[in-house]
Scaffold this motif. Structure first.
Motif, mmCIF file in Angstrom:
data_model
loop_
_atom_site.group_PDB
_atom_site.id
_atom_site.type_symbol
_atom_site.label_atom_id
_atom_site.label_comp_id
_atom_site.label_asym_id
_atom_site.label_seq_id
_atom_site.Cartn_x
_atom_site.Cartn_y
_atom_site.Cartn_z
ATOM 1 N N ALA A 58 1.167 -1.097 0.006
ATOM 2 C CA ALA A 58 -0.080 0.096 0.104
ATOM 3 C C ALA A 58 0.817 1.241 -0.012
ATOM 4 N N TYR A 59 1.963 1.320 0.869
ATOM 5 C CA TYR A 59 2.727 2.355 0.890
ATOM 6 C C TYR A 59 3.450 2.666 -0.605
ATOM 7 N N GLU A 60 3.868 1.708 -1.313
ATOM 8 C CA GLU A 60 4.561 1.688 -2.675
ATOM 9 C C GLU A 60 3.409 2.212 -3.395
ATOM 10 N N ARG A 61 2.195 2.021 -3.436
ATOM 11 C CA ARG A 61 1.105 2.533 -4.442
ATOM 12 C C ARG A 61 0.831 3.977 -4.083
ATOM 13 N N ALA A 62 0.917 4.100 -2.752
ATOM 14 C CA ALA A 62 0.756 5.617 -2.578
ATOM 15 C C ALA A 62 2.031 6.683 -3.149
ATOM 16 N N VAL A 63 3.076 5.906 -2.864
ATOM 17 C CA VAL A 63 4.251 7.040 -3.285
ATOM 18 C C VAL A 63 4.279 7.059 -4.905
ATOM 19 N N ALA A 121 -13.004 -4.984 6.887
ATOM 20 C CA ALA A 121 -13.829 -5.121 6.094
ATOM 21 C C ALA A 121 -15.055 -4.150 6.530
ATOM 22 N N ALA A 122 -15.505 -4.424 7.586
ATOM 23 C CA ALA A 122 -16.509 -3.478 8.178
ATOM 24 C C ALA A 122 -16.159 -2.011 8.204
ATOM 25 N N MET A 123 -14.984 -1.792 8.667
ATOM 26 C CA MET A 123 -14.801 -0.584 8.876
ATOM 27 C C MET A 123 -14.438 0.405 7.459
ATOM 28 N N SER A 124 -14.007 -0.358 6.528
ATOM 29 C CA SER A 124 -13.707 0.100 5.387
ATOM 30 C C SER A 124 -14.993 0.332 4.489
ATOM 31 N N ARG A 125 -16.123 0.133 5.064
ATOM 32 C CA ARG A 125 -17.350 0.187 4.352
ATOM 33 C C ARG A 125 -17.879 1.601 4.860
ATOM 34 N N PHE A 126 -17.440 2.231 5.774
ATOM 35 C CA PHE A 126 -18.104 3.470 6.375
ATOM 36 C C PHE A 126 -17.261 4.606 5.711
ATOM 37 N N LEU A 144 -6.828 2.302 4.130
ATOM 38 C CA LEU A 144 -6.130 2.310 2.934
ATOM 39 C C LEU A 144 -6.869 1.492 1.874
ATOM 40 N N VAL A 145 -8.014 0.589 2.440
ATOM 41 C CA VAL A 145 -8.863 -0.161 1.341
ATOM 42 C C VAL A 145 -9.842 1.037 0.885
ATOM 43 N N LYS A 146 -10.097 1.754 1.975
ATOM 44 C CA LYS A 146 -11.337 2.965 1.395
ATOM 45 C C LYS A 146 -10.623 3.610 0.353
ATOM 46 N N GLU A 147 -9.375 3.938 0.349
ATOM 47 C CA GLU A 147 -8.656 4.883 -0.455
ATOM 48 C C GLU A 147 -8.083 4.051 -1.793
ATOM 49 N N ASN A 148 -8.467 2.701 -1.940
ATOM 50 C CA ASN A 148 -7.835 1.823 -2.963
ATOM 51 C C ASN A 148 -6.244 1.749 -2.988
ATOM 52 N N LEU A 149 -5.772 2.069 -1.890
ATOM 53 C CA LEU A 149 -4.263 1.500 -1.982
ATOM 54 C C LEU A 149 -4.046 0.143 -1.458
ATOM 55 N N LEU A 150 -5.018 -0.594 -0.860
ATOM 56 C CA LEU A 150 -5.058 -1.779 -0.469
ATOM 57 C C LEU A 150 -6.289 -2.607 -0.823
ATOM 58 N N GLN A 151 -6.092 -3.897 -1.236
ATOM 59 C CA GLN A 151 -7.273 -4.929 -1.379
ATOM 60 C C GLN A 151 -7.453 -5.888 -0.122
ATOM 61 N N LEU A 152 -8.493 -6.132 0.057
ATOM 62 C CA LEU A 152 -9.055 -7.006 1.044
ATOM 63 C C LEU A 152 -7.945 -8.167 1.092
ATOM 64 N N GLN A 153 -8.056 -8.657 -0.177
ATOM 65 C CA GLN A 153 -7.569 -9.900 -0.370
ATOM 66 C C GLN A 153 -5.968 -10.030 0.051
ATOM 67 N N GLU A 154 -5.255 -8.938 -0.030
ATOM 68 C CA GLU A 154 -3.984 -8.886 0.468
ATOM 69 C C GLU A 154 -3.776 -9.102 1.798
#
Length: 109
Positions: free
Chosen positions: A24-29, A104-109, A81-91
């Motif tokens: 996720a950090y590498e994606r943000a960079v 998963a629950a927190m990333s929906r809000f 990070l999931v909300k910001e599309n920097l991380l996928q739950l599958q990861e």
């Protein structure tokens, strides 16, 4: 009296968490680098230079706050990070099912 719930992490879960965090950090960079390159390509005035400086200052503050790897708060970080599309739950596969459900629950809000 409220007592904090202590979340335990196995060594394998810690490795999964660290790997996902790093991805996720590498994606943000990469996103930040692309944004800076686009802005730098259009610099034409001193005001645009200062605007780039201000943008970088804000982004540095945001990145330093967002990417804080402490296990006691990492589930909140992962949800963000999931909300910001920097991380996928599958990861995060391999983490305890309860941890995954919380992210998963927190990333929906």
């Amino acid at each position: 009296m409220n007592q904090a719930v202590v979340v335990t992490w196995s060594e394998s879960e810690q490795a999964i968490a660290r790997s996902a965090f790093q991805k996720a950090y590498e994606r943000a960079v990469a996103q930040l680098t692309a944004a800076v390159q686009a802005q730098a390509a259009s610099l034409s005035t001193v005001e645009s230079v200062w605007a780039l400086h201000d943008f970088l200052s804000i982004e540095r503050h945001t990145m330093e706050g967002r990417f804080d790897f402490r296990l006691e708060g990492i589930l909140f970080v992962f949800a963000s990070l999931v909300k910001e599309n920097l991380l996928q739950l599958q990861e995060l596969d391999g983490l305890d099912a309860e941890k995954l459900a919380k992210v998963a629950a927190m990333s929906r809000f």
